[in-house]
Design a protein around this motif. Structure first.
Motif, PDB file in Angstrom:
ATOM      1  N   ASP A   4      40.429  38.980  54.824  1.00  0.00           N
ATOM      2  CA  ASP A   4      40.955  40.300  54.459  1.00  0.00           C
ATOM      3  C   ASP A   4      41.257  40.379  52.962  1.00  0.00           C
ATOM      4  O   ASP A   4      40.984  41.389  52.303  1.00  0.00           O
ATOM      5  CB  ASP A   4      42.231  40.594  55.249  1.00  0.00           C
ATOM      6  N   ILE A   5      41.846  39.306  52.427  1.00  0.00           N
ATOM      7  CA  ILE A   5      42.143  39.259  50.988  1.00  0.00           C
ATOM      8  C   ILE A   5      40.850  39.342  50.181  1.00  0.00           C
ATOM      9  O   ILE A   5      40.746  40.082  49.190  1.00  0.00           O
ATOM     10  CB  ILE A   5      42.938  37.987  50.640  1.00  0.00           C
ATOM     11  N   ALA A   6      39.848  38.570  50.622  1.00  0.00           N
ATOM     12  CA  ALA A   6      38.559  38.573  49.923  1.00  0.00           C
ATOM     13  C   ALA A   6      37.941  39.961  49.950  1.00  0.00           C
ATOM     14  O   ALA A   6      37.366  40.435  48.958  1.00  0.00           O
ATOM     15  CB  ALA A   6      37.621  37.555  50.555  1.00  0.00           C
ATOM     16  N   PHE A   7      38.056  40.648  51.100  1.00  0.00           N
ATOM     17  CA  PHE A   7      37.500  42.004  51.222  1.00  0.00           C
ATOM     18  C   PHE A   7      38.209  42.965  50.263  1.00  0.00           C
ATOM     19  O   PHE A   7      37.567  43.778  49.593  1.00  0.00           O
ATOM     20  CB  PHE A   7      37.648  42.495  52.664  1.00  0.00           C
ATOM     21  N   ALA A   8      39.539  42.850  50.227  1.00  0.00           N
ATOM     22  CA  ALA A   8      40.311  43.726  49.331  1.00  0.00           C
ATOM     23  C   ALA A   8      39.928  43.499  47.874  1.00  0.00           C
ATOM     24  O   ALA A   8      39.763  44.448  47.103  1.00  0.00           O
ATOM     25  CB  ALA A   8      41.808  43.482  49.536  1.00  0.00           C
ATOM     26  N   LEU A   9      39.790  42.232  47.500  1.00  0.00           N
ATOM     27  CA  LEU A   9      39.378  41.914  46.124  1.00  0.00           C
ATOM     28  C   LEU A   9      37.995  42.467  45.847  1.00  0.00           C
ATOM     29  O   LEU A   9      37.713  43.011  44.771  1.00  0.00           O
ATOM     30  CB  LEU A   9      39.406  40.401  45.894  1.00  0.00           C
ATOM     31  N   ASP A  10      37.115  42.342  46.841  1.00  0.00           N
ATOM     32  CA  ASP A  10      35.730  42.769  46.688  1.00  0.00           C
ATOM     33  C   ASP A  10      35.632  44.266  46.424  1.00  0.00           C
ATOM     34  O   ASP A  10      34.704  44.735  45.763  1.00  0.00           O
ATOM     35  CB  ASP A  10      34.946  42.398  47.947  1.00  0.00           C
ATOM     36  N   GLN A  11      36.604  45.030  46.947  1.00  0.00           N
ATOM     37  CA  GLN A  11      36.595  46.482  46.786  1.00  0.00           C
ATOM     38  C   GLN A  11      37.227  46.936  45.472  1.00  0.00           C
ATOM     39  O   GLN A  11      37.051  48.091  45.077  1.00  0.00           O
ATOM     40  CB  GLN A  11      37.346  47.135  47.958  1.00  0.00           C
ATOM     41  N   SER A  12      37.953  46.058  44.808  1.00  0.00           N
ATOM     42  CA  SER A  12      38.726  46.499  43.645  1.00  0.00           C
ATOM     43  C   SER A  12      38.363  45.810  42.341  1.00  0.00           C
ATOM     44  O   SER A  12      38.670  46.318  41.277  1.00  0.00           O
ATOM     45  CB  SER A  12      40.231  46.295  43.906  1.00  0.00           C
ATOM     46  N   VAL A  13      37.730  44.635  42.418  1.00  0.00           N
ATOM     47  CA  VAL A  13      37.381  43.913  41.192  1.00  0.00           C
ATOM     48  C   VAL A  13      35.924  43.492  41.231  1.00  0.00           C
ATOM     49  O   VAL A  13      35.288  43.434  42.300  1.00  0.00           O
ATOM     50  CB  VAL A  13      38.280  42.662  40.990  1.00  0.00           C
ATOM     51  N   ILE A  14      35.392  43.206  40.043  1.00  0.00           N
ATOM     52  CA  ILE A  14      34.001  42.770  39.900  1.00  0.00           C
ATOM     53  C   ILE A  14      33.987  41.249  40.019  1.00  0.00           C
ATOM     54  O   ILE A  14      34.648  40.552  39.234  1.00  0.00           O
ATOM     55  CB  ILE A  14      33.445  43.221  38.541  1.00  0.00           C
TER      56      ILE A  14
END
Length: 591
Positions: free
Chosen positions: A26-36
């Motif tokens: 879930d953390i990885a998904f959130a990062l994937d949506q907000s940062v490059i």
């Protein structure tokens, strides 16, 4: 990795490894949506990119994976930049910096980048993850600010001569001369030296204008300026103070005798015949001299004493010079009468306020009002402000007069609001002399309280010189703002404030001086200066209003240049309160 799971279980309270892995996903998904995000092997070959990476770089994932990061290298950074980056991450340390990259279509973008190395069991990096944030808009804004500042600096340099020098004679103008004199006095105080100050008037220059024309009068003034520069020392300060008045220092004058000797030479040089169209014209001059530190300890006092000595000479027919003598009656009869009448008029209420509208240049409706004091004397009639305001400032009569103006403006603003008109800001001019009064802030607070005026509906207009080189005055201005009142800078641009200065001004609005407005339809320099002021004011979060608008073309040009408000005879001359109310009605109807 096992230790990492153990740590995460401890931090989250989750015992099941699958739950921990789900949370990490879930953390990885959130990062994937907000940062490059991108991952590379130890050689820098890309092994993974997220969708945001492909979006900003405009490359497909298949084009990036297997390639090196050089695919997006813009060539902006030197080799040393990347060498330092690789040295840092090669040692297993996190690297952080800002990078300009090139997208597939050739466009550039900026990213705030953090590269995190992952180490093997021997402590050697075997892959890297880069986490980036798009900062292109911020970098473009920074670049725009830098370019605007550079443009403004160039305009300042190109027009500095106009800002500080009289256009006809190239001598210092009144403001610049006073500033240089203050600096010279400060230097003399530090060194214990002495100097003289001369105020010089060309006698009956009007006769030259009447006999030969205005151009000839201007020619005479230019000749006087050239002769002054030739006869005075390089260290002396010279200025043209008004139409037919000059002022200069005598750095060699330590006493009255030396000052008089120098004036004999100067007077002889200035009054030698001038050839005009084949005819010889001889002028006459009158001068007043004051000495520092004998007659005065400050620049303003020295100027006043020199002017008094000049008045003494003029009262006795002119054509001579005089060193100031304490106690000498130097005021003209007109000045004495005017000062007496001014004092009486303040007490007897011979003043009134007129109100000049400020207009929104986009909507062409009312945005504010400026209160302007008028002196209507029962016997002398209407006396223009440029005649009584300087006298009021010099004699400190401006203190009770200024208090009356503020009180009346507050009363009128409250009255209009109670009548149901849409609230607008009322601007009141305040003199530097008033700002120097240690009780001014308390006086303003008392008037606001007694008249039940809301501070945010009152704006104090100050000249640009009020903000410069006086820390205590800037503190006073800031305290006024802290009351909730707005502060605007009148005549802005004549002082050519620097970029760093405009950012630090304790003000809300800058009012572009009419000298840049009157020829804005024909003068490219004026348009460039206005554009630079508007751009810098926008950057600093200041409102901009232009004064002296007389034509629709001027108003349209100012609007195109980004100026939001305007004031001038094109919209309205100063009006009585009743006439103003007609404009309020129109303003409400247009909204």
């Amino acid at each position: 990795m096992h230790d990492y799971y153990k740590t995460m279980r401890k931090m989250t309270g989750l015992d099941n490894q699958q739950d921990v892995e789900a949370m990490l996903a879930d953390i990885a998904f959130a990062l994937d949506q907000s940062v490059i995000i991108a991952m590379t092997d130890r050689t820098g070959t890309i092994t993974y990119v997220n969708e945001l990476f492909t979006k900003i770089s405009k490359y497909e994932a298949e084009e990036l994976i297997g390639a090196n990061h050089s695919i997006i290298n813009s060539g902006y950074h030197p080799k040393e930049f990347f060498k330092n980056m690789w040295t840092t991450i090669g040692r297993g340390k996190v690297w952080h910096g800002e990078i300009r990259n090139r997208a597939k279509d050739g466009s550039f973008y900026w990213v705030d980048t953090k590269i995190v190395p992952f180490l093997n069991e021997k402590g050697i990096p075997n892959r890297y993850i880069s986490i980036r944030y798009d900062i292109t808009k911020r970098k473009l804004m920074e670049e725009k600010i830098r370019k605007d500042a550079e443009i403004y600096r160039k305009i300042v340099e190109e027009n500095r001569h106009l800002a500080y020098n009289d256009q006809l004679t190239s001598l210092l103008n009144r403001n610049a001369f006073a500033k240089k004199l203050r600096a010279a006095i400060t230097e003399q105080q530090n060194t214990g030296s002495r100097l003289g100050l001369v105020y010089l008037n060309i006698d009956r220059l009007r006769n030259v204008n009447d006999s030969f024309g205005q151009e000839t009068g201007d020619y005479v003034l230019s000749i006087v300026a050239k002769r002054l520069k030739k006869v005075l020392r390089a260290e002396d300060i010279i200025g043209r103070i008004s139409g037919d008045e000059f002022s200069f220092t005598l750095t060699e004058a330590a006493n009255e005798e030396e000052a008089e000797q120098l004036m004999e030479e100067i007077k002889a040089s200035l009054e030698s015949p001038i050839s005009i169209d084949g005819e010889l014209c001889t002028i006459s001059t009158s001068s007043g001299i004051a000495l520092f530190p004998k007659h005065a300890k400050t620049a303003s006092e020295l100027i006043m004493k020199a002017e008094k000595a000049l008045h003494y000479v003029k009262e006795r027919g002119g054509g001579n010079y005089k060193v100031y003598e304490p106690g000498t009656a130097t005021q003209t009869l007109e000045r004495i009468l005017l000062e007496n009448e001014l004092r009486k008029s303040v007490q007897m209420g011979h003043f009134t306020l007129e109100y000049q509208p400020k207009m929104n240049l986009s909507r062409r409706n009312l945005s504010g009002i400026e209160a302007l004091v008028r002196w209507i004397h029962p016997d002398l009639g209407r006396i223009p402000p440029d005649k009584f305001i300087p006298l009021a400032e010099e004699t400190k009569i401006i203190l009770p007069l200024g208090e009356w103006v503020l009180r009346e403006a507050c009363k009128q603003a409250v009255k209009w609001k109670r009548q149901g008109y849409t609230p607008f800001r009322m601007a009141v001019n305040m003199s530097t002399v008033q700002l120097e009064d240690p009780d001014i802030v308390e006086t303003i607070k008392r008037i606001l309280f007694e008249e039940e005026a809301e501070p945010e509906l009152i704006e104090i207009e100050l000249t640009e010189s009020s903000f410069a080189d006086r820390a205590e005055m800037r503190d006073t201005i800031q305290r006024i703002r802290e009351l909730g009142m707005h502060v605007s800078i009148d005549d802005f641009g004549t002082g050519y404030s620097t970029f760093s200065y405009i950012k630090e001004l304790p003000a809300d609005t800058v009012k572009i001086d009419m000298s840049f407005v009157k020829d804005i339809d024909v003068n490219e320099n004026s348009r460039a200066i206005v554009k630079a002021i508007v751009t810098l004011a926008d950057t600093a979060g200041l409102n901009v209003i232009a004064e002296g608008i007389e034509t629709e073309e001027q108003a349209n040009i100012l609007h195109r240049l980004g100026c939001r408000e305007g004031q001038g005879y094109f919209f309205s001359k100063p009006l009585s309160p009743i006439d103003c109310e007609f404009m309020f009605s129109k303003s409400v109807e247009n909204e």
